[in-house]
Design a protein around this motif. Structure first.
Motif, PDB file in Angstrom:
ATOM      1  N   GLU A  94       0.830  -1.204   0.000  1.00 18.86           N
ATOM      2  CA  GLU A  94       0.000   0.000   0.000  1.00 18.86           C
ATOM      3  C   GLU A  94       0.867   1.258   0.000  1.00 18.86           C
ATOM      4  O   GLU A  94       0.554   2.239  -0.680  1.00 18.86           O
ATOM      5  N   MET A  95       1.972   1.219   0.748  1.00 17.40           N
ATOM      6  CA  MET A  95       2.878   2.359   0.772  1.00 17.40           C
ATOM      7  C   MET A  95       3.507   2.595  -0.600  1.00 17.40           C
ATOM      8  O   MET A  95       3.639   3.739  -1.046  1.00 17.40           O
ATOM      9  N   PHE A  96       3.887   1.500  -1.270  1.00 18.86           N
ATOM     10  CA  PHE A  96       4.517   1.668  -2.586  1.00 18.86           C
ATOM     11  C   PHE A  96       3.506   2.163  -3.619  1.00 18.86           C
ATOM     12  O   PHE A  96       3.833   2.997  -4.470  1.00 18.86           O
ATOM     13  N   LEU A  97       2.288   1.664  -3.564  1.00 14.71           N
ATOM     14  CA  LEU A  97       1.249   2.138  -4.478  1.00 14.71           C
ATOM     15  C   LEU A  97       1.007   3.641  -4.284  1.00 14.71           C
ATOM     16  O   LEU A  97       0.864   4.397  -5.253  1.00 14.71           O
ATOM     17  N   ARG A  98       0.975   4.086  -3.054  1.00 17.65           N
ATOM     18  CA  ARG A  98       0.820   5.528  -2.784  1.00 17.65           C
ATOM     19  C   ARG A  98       2.044   6.294  -3.272  1.00 17.65           C
ATOM     20  O   ARG A  98       1.935   7.429  -3.754  1.00 17.65           O
ATOM     21  N   HIS A  99       3.210   5.684  -3.158  1.00 14.73           N
ATOM     22  CA  HIS A  99       4.434   6.315  -3.640  1.00 14.73           C
ATOM     23  C   HIS A  99       4.358   6.556  -5.144  1.00 14.73           C
ATOM     24  O   HIS A  99       4.716   7.636  -5.642  1.00 14.73           O
ATOM     25  N   VAL A 100       3.865   5.575  -5.874  1.00 12.60           N
ATOM     26  CA  VAL A 100       3.772   5.689  -7.333  1.00 12.60           C
ATOM     27  C   VAL A 100       2.717   6.703  -7.742  1.00 12.60           C
ATOM     28  O   VAL A 100       2.953   7.558  -8.606  1.00 12.60           O
ATOM     29  N   VAL A 101       1.548   6.638  -7.109  1.00 14.87           N
ATOM     30  CA  VAL A 101       0.411   7.452  -7.550  1.00 14.87           C
ATOM     31  C   VAL A 101       0.406   8.837  -6.919  1.00 14.87           C
ATOM     32  O   VAL A 101       0.069   9.836  -7.570  1.00 14.87           O
ATOM     33  N   GLU A 102       0.769   8.929  -5.635  1.00 16.06           N
ATOM     34  CA  GLU A 102       0.682  10.205  -4.905  1.00 16.06           C
ATOM     35  C   GLU A 102       2.044  10.818  -4.609  1.00 16.06           C
ATOM     36  O   GLU A 102       2.114  11.884  -3.997  1.00 16.06           O
ATOM     37  N   ASP A 103       3.120  10.120  -4.954  1.00 16.10           N
ATOM     38  CA  ASP A 103       4.472  10.551  -4.618  1.00 16.10           C
ATOM     39  C   ASP A 103       4.690  10.583  -3.110  1.00 16.10           C
ATOM     40  O   ASP A 103       5.473  11.394  -2.600  1.00 16.10           O
ATOM     41  N   ALA A 104       4.013   9.683  -2.387  1.00 12.93           N
ATOM     42  CA  ALA A 104       4.213   9.574  -0.946  1.00 12.93           C
ATOM     43  C   ALA A 104       5.601   9.012  -0.663  1.00 12.93           C
ATOM     44  O   ALA A 104       6.230   8.371  -1.513  1.00 12.93           O
ATOM     45  N   GLU A 105       6.082   9.230   0.538  1.00  6.55           N
ATOM     46  CA  GLU A 105       7.434   8.802   0.904  1.00  6.55           C
ATOM     47  C   GLU A 105       7.553   7.280   0.868  1.00  6.55           C
ATOM     48  O   GLU A 105       6.668   6.552   1.318  1.00  6.55           O
ATOM     49  N   PHE A 106       8.672   6.806   0.351  1.00 10.38           N
ATOM     50  CA  PHE A 106       8.982   5.377   0.350  1.00 10.38           C
ATOM     51  C   PHE A 106      10.503   5.227   0.346  1.00 10.38           C
ATOM     52  O   PHE A 106      11.132   5.231  -0.717  1.00 10.38           O
ATOM     53  N   PRO A 107      11.126   5.113   1.511  1.00 14.72           N
ATOM     54  CA  PRO A 107      12.594   5.147   1.587  1.00 14.72           C
ATOM     55  C   PRO A 107      13.295   3.847   1.209  1.00 14.72           C
ATOM     56  O   PRO A 107      14.516   3.840   1.039  1.00 14.72           O
ATOM     57  N   TRP A 108      12.550   2.744   1.064  1.00 13.03           N
ATOM     58  CA  TRP A 108      13.180   1.434   0.858  1.00 13.03           C
ATOM     59  C   TRP A 108      13.309   1.140  -0.639  1.00 13.03           C
ATOM     60  O   TRP A 108      12.592   0.310  -1.194  1.00 13.03           O
ATOM     61  N   ASP A 109      14.251   1.830  -1.270  1.00 11.05           N
ATOM     62  CA  ASP A 109      14.398   1.741  -2.718  1.00 11.05           C
ATOM     63  C   ASP A 109      15.455   0.702  -3.106  1.00 11.05           C
ATOM     64  O   ASP A 109      15.929  -0.068  -2.260  1.00 11.05           O
TER      65      ASP A 109
END
Length: 386
Positions: A337-352
């Motif tokens: 869910e965090m990654f999906l928000r990262h893609v669509v909303e540019d939400a934070e996702f530090p585990w790249d």
């Protein structure tokens, strides 16, 4: 209500972990609840396409979970511009090339660990993804386990005082396959196929150590093939070429020493398959995958070594359960869910992918430590230039 569809190419989810955690408990669960509500009130609807090498398995899996699309052609899946995310849970030795192809096709990438079989290739994925401008993430599931989250809560609340040491006993017995069905795939024990406990588990331990204690600065490791003769899924005997146990120590700038025993040839006598113990001047905690128990300085008993009498202290009685205080969701779904928000909303996702490369780095240096029989310092990573 406005809706946004996100097509997800899911490669390699016919395996146990891919099916249970990523397909069943994450993507299908999100779909079946009606999607993911975004910050602006829109609904994000997931639309997976299953990719793999075995058509029969894909067809059965798609039917079981009500997934409309599947294919044995990765090129065909990557060619569809309507599918914008690529997920990889394949065998380790297949992952890097598939991720490269996804990046070249302009897909955002989310993948399992290890991201590659060696550090150079893992860093190449970082460089390619950054150059292509795609978003990328790596599964770091153990950070979202209830036990680890409770442990982190205790650290943030100052429960431990000064941290002293961090220990792990993790593992279970994997049957050899001669008289009992093996409970891990045979490729895990073939180094030539990307197998080995260190490459499998040390990428996990890197993100746990970095996020719980701090950046790991050096490693000392010994690996061993305890059981050299095993039998595969077809009952054929083979020689194990990859280690089935690893005994590691890790140092940090803050003086903490970590000692992790990881084994597929151990029979647990503990509450959970894995238990982390963190000791500090003011208290200690033991965290499993779900539970966490603590003992404070004031409740610490004073044992006296006397082998001539029965032990008078019930050591377990002095530990208290840490309450949940919240509802814990599935660790894999939380990160999806965090990654999906990262893609669509540019939400934070530090585990790249760079974080994923750090895990490969630790595994590689641990194996070097084993073969050279010495401590190895862990340098900062530099992404290769274009």
């Amino acid at each position: 209500m406005d809706q946004i569809r996100v097509g997800i190419i899911m490669n390699g989810v016919t395996g146990r972990m891919g099916t249970r955690q990523h397909l069943d408990r994450s993507i299908v669960a999100i779909r079946d609840q009606g999607g993911l509500t975004l910050a602006d009130g829109r609904k994000l609807l997931v639309d997976p396409i299953l990719v793999g090498r075995n058509a029969a398995k894909l067809k059965e899996l798609a039917s079981r979970y009500g997934v409309d699309r599947w294919t044995t052609s990765l090129d065909e899946a990557l060619a569809d511009p309507n599918d914008t995310i690529y997920f990889d849970a394949q065998l380790t030795d297949l992952r890097a090339e598939a991720v490269k192809a996804a990046i070249a096709a302009g897909k955002h990438v989310f993948c399992e660990k290890p991201t590659a079989g060696n550090l150079n290739e893992a860093l190449e994925l970082v460089r390619l993804a950054d150059a292509a401008g795609v978003k990328h993430g790596v599964v770091q599931d153990k950070l979202f386990l209830p036990g680890i989250r409770k442990l982190k809560r205790l650290i943030d609340g100052g429960f431990f005082g000064d941290l002293l040491s961090f220990r792990l006993n993790f593992g279970y017995w994997v049957f050899e396959g001669d008289w009992q069905q093996p409970n891990r795939p045979s490729w895990n024990y073939r180094a030539e196929e990307g197998g080995g406990l260190i490459l499998d588990m040390y990428p996990h331990w890197r993100y746990v150590l970095d996020n719980i204690i701090g950046p790991v600065k050096s490693v000392l490791c010994h690996g061993q093939v305890h059981i050299p003769r095993r039998w595969d899924e077809n009952g054929d005997e083979y020689r194990a070429t990859a280690e089935d146990a690893a005994y590691g120590m890790f140092q940090f700038d803050n003086g903490v020493l970590a000692q992790f025993t990881t084994s597929w040839v151990t029979r647990p006598y503990r509450d959970e398959i894995g238990e982390w113990q963190l000791d500090g001047t003011l208290g200690s905690a033991i965290a499993g995958l779900r539970d966490c128990r603590v003992q404070s300085r004031a409740n610490t008993p004073m044992p006296v070594w006397n082998p001539d009498i029965p032990n008078p202290i019930d050591f377990r009685a002095g530990w208290s359960e840490v309450p949940d205080n919240q509802e814990f969701g599935n660790a894999f779904r939380i990160q999806w869910e965090m990654f999906l928000r990262h893609v669509v909303e540019d939400a934070e996702f530090p585990w790249d992918l760079l974080e994923g490369a750090k895990g490969v780095q630790l595994a590689e240096l641990a194996m070097r430590s084993w073969h050279e029989r010495r401590w190895i310092d862990i340098p900062d990573l530099e992404i290769p230039a274009l």
